[in-house]
Write a protein that holds these residues in place. Structure first.
Motif, mmCIF file in Angstrom:
data_model
loop_
_atom_site.group_PDB
_atom_site.id
_atom_site.type_symbol
_atom_site.label_atom_id
_atom_site.label_comp_id
_atom_site.label_asym_id
_atom_site.label_seq_id
_atom_site.Cartn_x
_atom_site.Cartn_y
_atom_site.Cartn_z
ATOM 1 N N ALA A 215 0.824 -1.204 0.000
ATOM 2 C CA ALA A 215 0.000 0.000 0.000
ATOM 3 C C ALA A 215 0.858 1.253 0.000
ATOM 4 C CB ALA A 215 -0.928 -0.010 1.210
ATOM 5 N N GLY A 216 2.081 1.169 0.527
ATOM 6 C CA GLY A 216 2.955 2.336 0.567
ATOM 7 C C GLY A 216 3.347 2.830 -0.801
ATOM 8 N N HIS A 217 3.469 1.943 -1.776
ATOM 9 C CA HIS A 217 3.821 2.369 -3.123
ATOM 10 C C HIS A 217 2.780 3.343 -3.675
ATOM 11 C CE1 HIS A 217 6.104 -1.686 -3.388
ATOM 12 N NE2 HIS A 217 6.927 -0.726 -3.025
ATOM 13 N N LYS A 218 1.516 2.988 -3.539
ATOM 14 C CA LYS A 218 0.457 3.862 -4.048
ATOM 15 C C LYS A 218 0.403 5.167 -3.264
ATOM 16 C CE LYS A 218 -4.538 4.203 -4.753
ATOM 17 N NZ LYS A 218 -5.838 3.487 -4.718
ATOM 18 N N ALA A 219 0.544 5.105 -1.950
ATOM 19 C CA ALA A 219 0.446 6.308 -1.120
ATOM 20 C C ALA A 219 1.547 7.307 -1.462
ATOM 21 C CB ALA A 219 0.507 5.923 0.360
ATOM 22 N N VAL A 220 2.796 6.841 -1.568
ATOM 23 C CA VAL A 220 3.907 7.748 -1.872
ATOM 24 C C VAL A 220 3.774 8.288 -3.297
ATOM 25 C CG1 VAL A 220 6.408 7.929 -2.109
ATOM 26 C CG2 VAL A 220 5.435 6.628 -0.223
ATOM 27 N N ALA A 221 3.366 7.434 -4.244
ATOM 28 C CA ALA A 221 3.162 7.906 -5.611
ATOM 29 C C ALA A 221 2.076 8.981 -5.651
ATOM 30 C CB ALA A 221 2.796 6.736 -6.522
ATOM 31 N N ALA A 222 0.991 8.798 -4.885
ATOM 32 C CA ALA A 222 -0.091 9.784 -4.864
ATOM 33 C C ALA A 222 0.402 11.121 -4.307
ATOM 34 C CB ALA A 222 -1.266 9.265 -4.036
ATOM 35 N N VAL A 223 1.232 11.084 -3.262
ATOM 36 C CA VAL A 223 1.796 12.324 -2.721
ATOM 37 C C VAL A 223 2.651 13.023 -3.784
ATOM 38 C CG1 VAL A 223 3.411 13.270 -1.024
ATOM 39 C CG2 VAL A 223 1.729 11.558 -0.326
ATOM 40 N N GLY A 224 3.459 12.236 -4.499
ATOM 41 C CA GLY A 224 4.299 12.822 -5.536
ATOM 42 C C GLY A 224 3.496 13.464 -6.648
ATOM 43 N N TYR A 225 2.489 12.758 -7.149
ATOM 44 C CA TYR A 225 1.647 13.328 -8.197
ATOM 45 C C TYR A 225 0.895 14.557 -7.680
ATOM 46 C CZ TYR A 225 2.309 9.428 -11.461
ATOM 47 O OH TYR A 225 2.841 8.513 -12.338
ATOM 48 N N GLY A 226 0.434 14.496 -6.413
ATOM 49 C CA GLY A 226 -0.300 15.624 -5.848
ATOM 50 C C GLY A 226 0.562 16.864 -5.710
ATOM 51 N N LEU A 227 1.812 16.711 -5.255
ATOM 52 C CA LEU A 227 2.721 17.856 -5.135
ATOM 53 C C LEU A 227 2.931 18.540 -6.492
ATOM 54 C CD1 LEU A 227 5.543 16.651 -2.701
ATOM 55 C CD2 LEU A 227 3.897 18.487 -2.320
ATOM 56 N N PHE B 168 -8.471 4.036 -9.279
ATOM 57 C CA PHE B 168 -8.388 2.837 -10.109
ATOM 58 C C PHE B 168 -7.127 1.995 -9.908
ATOM 59 C CE2 PHE B 168 -11.127 5.805 -12.470
ATOM 60 C CZ PHE B 168 -12.271 5.028 -12.555
ATOM 61 N N VAL B 169 -6.103 2.524 -9.257
ATOM 62 C CA VAL B 169 -4.907 1.715 -8.980
ATOM 63 C C VAL B 169 -5.124 0.965 -7.673
ATOM 64 C CG1 VAL B 169 -2.442 1.753 -8.462
ATOM 65 C CG2 VAL B 169 -3.362 3.254 -10.238
ATOM 66 N N PRO B 170 -4.934 -0.354 -7.643
ATOM 67 C CA PRO B 170 -5.127 -1.117 -6.400
ATOM 68 C C PRO B 170 -4.253 -0.591 -5.278
ATOM 69 C CG PRO B 170 -4.860 -2.591 -8.275
ATOM 70 C CD PRO B 170 -4.534 -1.206 -8.765
ATOM 71 N N GLY B 171 -4.774 -0.654 -4.063
ATOM 72 C CA GLY B 171 -4.012 -0.168 -2.921
ATOM 73 C C GLY B 171 -2.796 -1.010 -2.617
ATOM 74 N N ARG B 172 -2.828 -2.277 -3.001
ATOM 75 C CA ARG B 172 -1.691 -3.168 -2.759
ATOM 76 C C ARG B 172 -1.455 -4.001 -4.004
ATOM 77 N NH1 ARG B 172 1.103 -5.687 1.399
ATOM 78 N NH2 ARG B 172 0.014 -4.415 2.924
ATOM 79 N N ALA B 173 -0.240 -3.920 -4.556
ATOM 80 C CA ALA B 173 0.099 -4.731 -5.720
ATOM 81 C C ALA B 173 0.359 -6.162 -5.273
ATOM 82 C CB ALA B 173 1.333 -4.168 -6.422
ATOM 83 N N LEU B 174 -0.396 -7.108 -5.837
ATOM 84 C CA LEU B 174 -0.245 -8.508 -5.464
ATOM 85 C C LEU B 174 0.754 -9.185 -6.393
ATOM 86 C CD1 LEU B 174 -3.986 -9.416 -4.847
ATOM 87 C CD2 LEU B 174 -2.254 -8.816 -3.152
ATOM 88 N N PRO B 175 1.915 -9.577 -5.899
ATOM 89 C CA PRO B 175 2.940 -10.173 -6.749
ATOM 90 C C PRO B 175 2.667 -11.644 -7.039
ATOM 91 C CG PRO B 175 3.765 -10.018 -4.512
ATOM 92 C CD PRO B 175 2.387 -9.414 -4.504
ATOM 93 N N ALA B 176 1.414 -11.939 -7.494
ATOM 94 C CA ALA B 176 1.070 -13.337 -7.756
ATOM 95 C C ALA B 176 1.886 -13.909 -8.892
ATOM 96 C CB ALA B 176 -0.418 -13.446 -8.079
ATOM 97 N N ALA B 177 2.281 -13.035 -9.830
ATOM 98 C CA ALA B 177 3.061 -13.525 -10.964
ATOM 99 C C ALA B 177 4.379 -14.121 -10.511
ATOM 100 C CB ALA B 177 3.314 -12.389 -11.954
#
Length: 444
Positions: A99-111, A213-222
């Motif tokens: 979930a941290g990946h999406k949160a930090v990316a959102a802060v970056g895009y927002g700034l 639309f971006v999932p809160g947690r990327a699932l590394p199922a692959a």
């Protein structure tokens, strides 16, 4: 063209080893929906960013009366700050888990979005520099987490194509942004106000798409379905792994060293366009179209290059991309003229260089980094490359001033050839069993 559904087909036949064959293979090879949504976010954000980038030099120099030296300082801030905060963005995103990946990316895009209207309110060099520094801080924060989400969503064997699709969508925005700014400047009475206002609205749209639309947690199922990756075994301590420990991993250390070596001899886009303009004495009115030529070539080649990287090896294609750039340098040094044909050839080679290196390096890095330290690992390599390119810009500018553009390009070409040779030795697969068809080389 690309399916977003990565679920297996239950009707597909099952092999003795338990793996589905036939149509399920094609479904697993599809680009995941997370990659497509992140590509959409980058496309929207790049339209916003490139609208500002296209008019910023003219706005600062012609509208605000900034001196060329002042603009040079701001340009250094604009391109150098992101390198300083990428490690912070990658580290913070890893500490928050998936979930941290999406949160930090959102802060970056927002700034970055918030900085667009602020350009209308500031008119002095220190304040403008502060706004641009915050904008680049946003870019630096979001880059590593975004690439981490792409690498986690895609299957290891198809990461090159996934990054190629993302970079193609990103570049489509880079093509559209200057065109939108051009239309607004001609249509609106207060052209710069309109550009900054519309840019802000588009940037906000990109943040909304990311959040919704971006999932809160990327699932590394692959990762789990594709077998062990080249990143090696995972340990519980890896989310807390500091940068120095990541650099202790041989693969990360080699990739970072190669990124720095090759970055030190990669001339910035602006200098390449200026050299091409002086080489052929192009009219000033044609100069703004040169970046569009590179972007068009990048857009058309990003996906095919990503697929090629998955087939022949990502490290190989990364090195080959720099040899393509070396060919572009050679054309700039050629004693003969060429007119439009030379311009097109250099721009196509320049775009092909980016298509073969930009997303490909991220995919190669993802192969060597554990899932739970993915953001930090990507940031380490990207920071080294960005800082090296910044140093190259300073050195190339000094060489141009002292010796002229021809000698500066010649020095860059010689340096690039030597750096490519050293990088080829550094990235050579270790061990007698490693070869062109070994698993580690195919996904490297």
């Amino acid at each position: 063209m690309y399916l977003a559904d990565g679920r297996p087909d239950p009707s597909a036949p099952v092999s003795p080893g338990g793996r589905r064959t036939g149509r399920s293979r094609r479904v697993r090879a599809a680009v995941p929906s997370t990659v497509l949504v992140l590509g959409t976010v980058s496309l929207i954000t790049d339209i916003s960013s490139e609208m500002v980038t296209a008019v910023l030099p003219l706005y600062l120099v012609a509208e605000l009366g900034l001196s060329p030296l002042g603009f040079g300082v701001l340009d250094g801030v604009y391109n150098g700050v992101s390198a300083l905060v990428r490690l912070v963005g990658g580290r913070l995103s890893d500490r928050g888990g998936g979930a941290g990946h999406k949160a930090v990316a959102a802060v970056g895009y927002g700034l970055s979005a918030l900085c667009k209207p602020l350009l209308l309110l500031v008119h002095s060099l220190p304040l403008i520099g502060a706004v641009l520094a915050v904008d680049r801080t946003g870019k630096g924060l979001r880059t590593a987490p975004r690439d981490a989400m792409i690498s986690l969503a895609a299957e290891p064997a198809a990461r090159g194509r996934a990054f190629g699709v993302h970079r193609a969508m990103d570049t489509a925005g880079a093509l559209c942004g200057p065109l939108v700014a051009f239309v607004l400047l001609r249509a609106a009475a207060e052209g710069y106000d309109a550009v900054f206002t519309v840019s802000f609205c588009i940037a906000v749209l990109g943040v909304v798409v990311l959040l919704l639309f971006v999932p809160g947690r990327a699932l590394p199922a692959a990762e789990s379905t594709a077998g062990p990756s080249s990143a090696g075994p995972r340990t519980p301590a890896e989310p807390r792994t500091p940068v120095r420990a990541l650099l202790g991993r041989p693969e990360i250390r080699r990739l970072t060293a190669c990124a720095v070596l090759l970055g030190l001899t990669t001339v910035s886009d602006s200098f390449l366009y200026l050299t091409l303009q002086r080489r052929l004495d192009l009219p000033a009115g044609w100069f703004p179209l040169l970046p569009l030529g590179t972007a068009a070539a990048f857009l058309s080649l990003a996906v095919p290059m990503g697929a090629i990287a998955d087939r022949i090896g990502r490290r190989r294609l990364f090195l080959a991309g720099h040899l393509v750039l070396l060919c572009a340098y050679g054309l700039l040094l050629a004693p003969f003229g060429g007119g439009a044909a030379l311009v097109c050839a250099v721009l196509v080679l320049h775009g092909a260089f980016y298509a073969a290196t930009d997303g490909v390096l991220a995919a190669a890095t993802a192969d060597a980094v554990p899932e739970d330290a993915r953001g930090s690992g990507l940031a380490v390599v990207q920071t080294g490359q960005t800082a090296a390119r910044f140093v190259c810009s300073l050195a190339f500018g000094a060489a141009w001033t002292a010796w002229g553009d021809h000698t500066a390009v010649l020095a860059a070409a010689v340096g690039l050839a030597l750096a490519a040779a050293l990088s080829a030795r550094l990235l050579r697969p270790a061990g007698p069993a490693a070869g062109p068809n070994s698993p580690s080389e195919r996904t490297s």
